[in-house]
Scaffold this motif. Sequence first.
Motif, short mmCIF file in Angstrom:
data_model
loop_
_atom_site.label_atom_id
_atom_site.label_comp_id
_atom_site.label_asym_id
_atom_site.label_seq_id
_atom_site.Cartn_x
_atom_site.Cartn_y
_atom_site.Cartn_z
N ILE A 106 3.82 -3.95 -28.21
CA ILE A 106 3.24 -2.84 -27.45
C ILE A 106 4.08 -1.59 -27.71
N PRO A 107 3.48 -0.48 -28.16
CA PRO A 107 4.25 0.75 -28.39
C PRO A 107 4.97 1.19 -27.12
N TYR A 108 6.25 1.52 -27.26
CA TYR A 108 7.09 1.84 -26.11
C TYR A 108 6.67 3.13 -25.43
N SER A 109 6.08 4.04 -26.18
CA SER A 109 5.70 5.35 -25.62
C SER A 109 4.30 5.36 -25.04
N THR A 110 3.60 4.22 -25.05
CA THR A 110 2.27 4.14 -24.46
C THR A 110 2.37 4.41 -22.96
N PRO A 111 1.42 5.09 -22.33
CA PRO A 111 0.18 5.66 -22.89
C PRO A 111 0.30 7.13 -23.29
N PHE A 112 1.57 7.63 -23.43
CA PHE A 112 1.74 8.98 -23.94
C PHE A 112 1.27 9.05 -25.39
N ALA A 113 1.80 8.13 -26.20
CA ALA A 113 1.42 8.05 -27.61
C ALA A 113 1.59 6.60 -28.05
N PRO A 114 0.52 5.93 -28.45
CA PRO A 114 -0.85 6.43 -28.53
C PRO A 114 -1.43 6.76 -27.16
N THR A 115 -2.22 7.82 -27.14
CA THR A 115 -2.75 8.34 -25.88
C THR A 115 -3.87 7.45 -25.37
N MET A 116 -3.72 7.04 -24.11
CA MET A 116 -4.75 6.27 -23.42
C MET A 116 -4.99 6.96 -22.08
N ALA A 117 -6.00 7.81 -22.05
CA ALA A 117 -6.23 8.68 -20.90
C ALA A 117 -6.44 7.89 -19.61
N ARG A 118 -7.06 6.72 -19.71
CA ARG A 118 -7.35 5.94 -18.51
C ARG A 118 -6.08 5.54 -17.78
N ASP A 119 -5.02 5.23 -18.54
CA ASP A 119 -3.77 4.78 -17.94
C ASP A 119 -2.94 5.93 -17.39
N TRP A 120 -3.36 7.18 -17.62
CA TRP A 120 -2.61 8.32 -17.08
C TRP A 120 -2.77 8.42 -15.57
N LYS A 121 -3.74 7.71 -15.02
CA LYS A 121 -3.91 7.72 -13.57
C LYS A 121 -2.74 7.07 -12.85
N ASP A 122 -1.96 6.30 -13.59
CA ASP A 122 -0.82 5.61 -12.99
C ASP A 122 0.41 5.82 -13.87
N LEU A 123 0.69 7.10 -14.16
CA LEU A 123 1.80 7.41 -15.05
C LEU A 123 2.77 8.35 -14.32
N VAL A 124 2.63 9.65 -14.51
CA VAL A 124 3.48 10.60 -13.79
C VAL A 124 2.94 10.80 -12.38
N ILE A 125 1.63 10.94 -12.26
CA ILE A 125 0.96 11.05 -10.97
C ILE A 125 0.28 9.73 -10.66
N ARG A 126 0.44 9.25 -9.46
CA ARG A 126 -0.20 8.00 -9.06
C ARG A 126 -1.49 8.31 -8.31
N ALA A 127 -2.59 7.91 -8.90
CA ALA A 127 -3.90 8.19 -8.31
C ALA A 127 -4.08 7.37 -7.03
N PRO A 128 -5.06 7.73 -6.19
CA PRO A 128 -5.34 6.93 -4.99
C PRO A 128 -5.62 5.48 -5.35
N MET A 129 -5.30 4.58 -4.44
CA MET A 129 -5.39 3.15 -4.70
C MET A 129 -6.80 2.72 -5.05
N THR A 130 -7.80 3.39 -4.50
CA THR A 130 -9.19 3.02 -4.78
C THR A 130 -9.58 3.31 -6.22
N MET A 131 -8.81 4.13 -6.93
CA MET A 131 -9.10 4.45 -8.32
C MET A 131 -8.33 3.54 -9.29
N LEU A 132 -7.36 2.78 -8.77
CA LEU A 132 -6.57 1.90 -9.63
C LEU A 132 -7.18 0.50 -9.61
N THR A 133 -8.34 0.39 -10.19
CA THR A 133 -9.06 -0.88 -10.18
C THR A 133 -9.05 -1.60 -11.52
N LYS A 134 -8.38 -1.02 -12.52
CA LYS A 134 -8.33 -1.65 -13.84
C LYS A 134 -6.88 -1.80 -14.29
N ARG A 135 -6.64 -2.88 -14.98
CA ARG A 135 -5.30 -3.14 -15.50
C ARG A 135 -5.02 -2.21 -16.69
#
Length: 519
Positions: free
Chosen positions: A471-500
Amino acid sequence: MARRAFSKGRKNQGKQKNNEQSTTTKLESYLAANIQQLKQLLDQPGDLVIREFTVGEANITSAIVYIDGLIDRQLVQDSILGNLQDISVKRQSPEESTELFNEIYQTFISITSIEKGNTLDDVANAIVSGKTVFLLDGQETVLIMDTKGGETRSIEQPISETVVRGPRAAFVENLGTNLSLLRRSIQTPDLRFKTHQIGKRSKRSLVVAYVDGVINPKIVKEVNRRLEMIDIDDAPESGFIEQWIEDSFLSPFPQMNTTERADKAASGLLQGKVVILLDGTPFVLIAPVTLGDILKSPEDYYERWLIGSLLRSLRYFAAFIALFLPALYISLVTIHPGLLPSELALSIAASRQGVPFPPVVEAFLMVITMELLQEAGIRLPTPIGQTIGIVGGLVVGESAVSAGIVSPIMVIVVALTAIAAYANPSFSIGITFRIVRFGFMLAASILGLFGIILVYIMINIHLVNLKSFGIPYSTPFAPTMARDWKDLVIRAPMTMLTKRPKFLEPEDAKSGNKGAKDS
């Protein structure tokens, strides 16, 4: 000399070969011969207990063997000795040794975990691992019973990871207790435990835990493959395992997460990761891991999303300070003073009046002093260590300023840097920041801001190429995976964190558990 060394090596090899042959020797049918071989193999240690007695009306000689301190004495007395001694009193025992042995195995031993062995190696390994062995005269097979016990540490709060809000159960040195903590946290039949034996001599138990149907099978296969390649006499701590199976031993960045919190390990399993547990240590390994995972904390999920996002953002800011603040001070004061506001530049120049060293020497001197104080505070006993850390820092800093060796602003910069380095939940990443910081300081003293930028680019190149079990160590910054940005620097509301996390490629991408998603 060469001939002597060669001859000595041949003798050692022959001795080792003889030892290997002796431990795989089949047991004999005579009890006395088996006990004598066992004593010779173990060199008759003082804690070896051999209790001989007779069973059945035929008075067939038998014995139980164990090491005192590794077994549960009450369990041995009630479930083994008590039952076996009742045979000659209450029952008409079979005359044949084989029939008696089978009846003891099926009827009289009230131990849940029992197996048979027929080699000296089976007996020796069982005894030194805390099991009790039953031998019967006339039989070439023994009964190996799991009677592990002795003094163990009870479940307490984690010591290295302070809990503000959340479960306070921490792992201990007993592997069975740690596995039960995971079972209690994840009550699903899909939780799998793959057991390995680590250490050619210690033969410690190591367990790879994962949730079947969630984790990517490729990750499990790769982890097991690397564990099977370990060739070492003993692994007293999980740090040995981490160094054996990590992707790059030259990288200062930790490629596995370490924790003693059961809730953190359980949430890593539910994300689609593996947890590696080693008998004898409370610290478990979580893999694979990314840089974003290391900067997360379980408290980010136990609080509401605004508070969790603020705490995580502060952590990223602290990482920036820990890495760049001393280097920025050196570059701005030494090479780029024109970038500072006039009043600030004059204030810094006035504070450095009479300081005999240039800013780079001043910065290195104070940073190294702070590192020494931190190391001394860790190694000393807790009450003394806290005193040395606080009083030593105040005394050294105040004395250095009063003596005109360093400027007051340099003391502030070093203090902020030391605090920021430990604002992150991972002790390992704090040490990494301390190492990389010196590279930034050295580059800043030579090229100023350009040197800082060059080192920053080099580190990013390293992080992009670094992997953790594929697994690339810099994921999801690079390669970019926009879906995982919901739980990266900013933590989205719990109802939006429904996918691994997508970068783990889990078999079950959608999470039915809306609990903590920390690694």
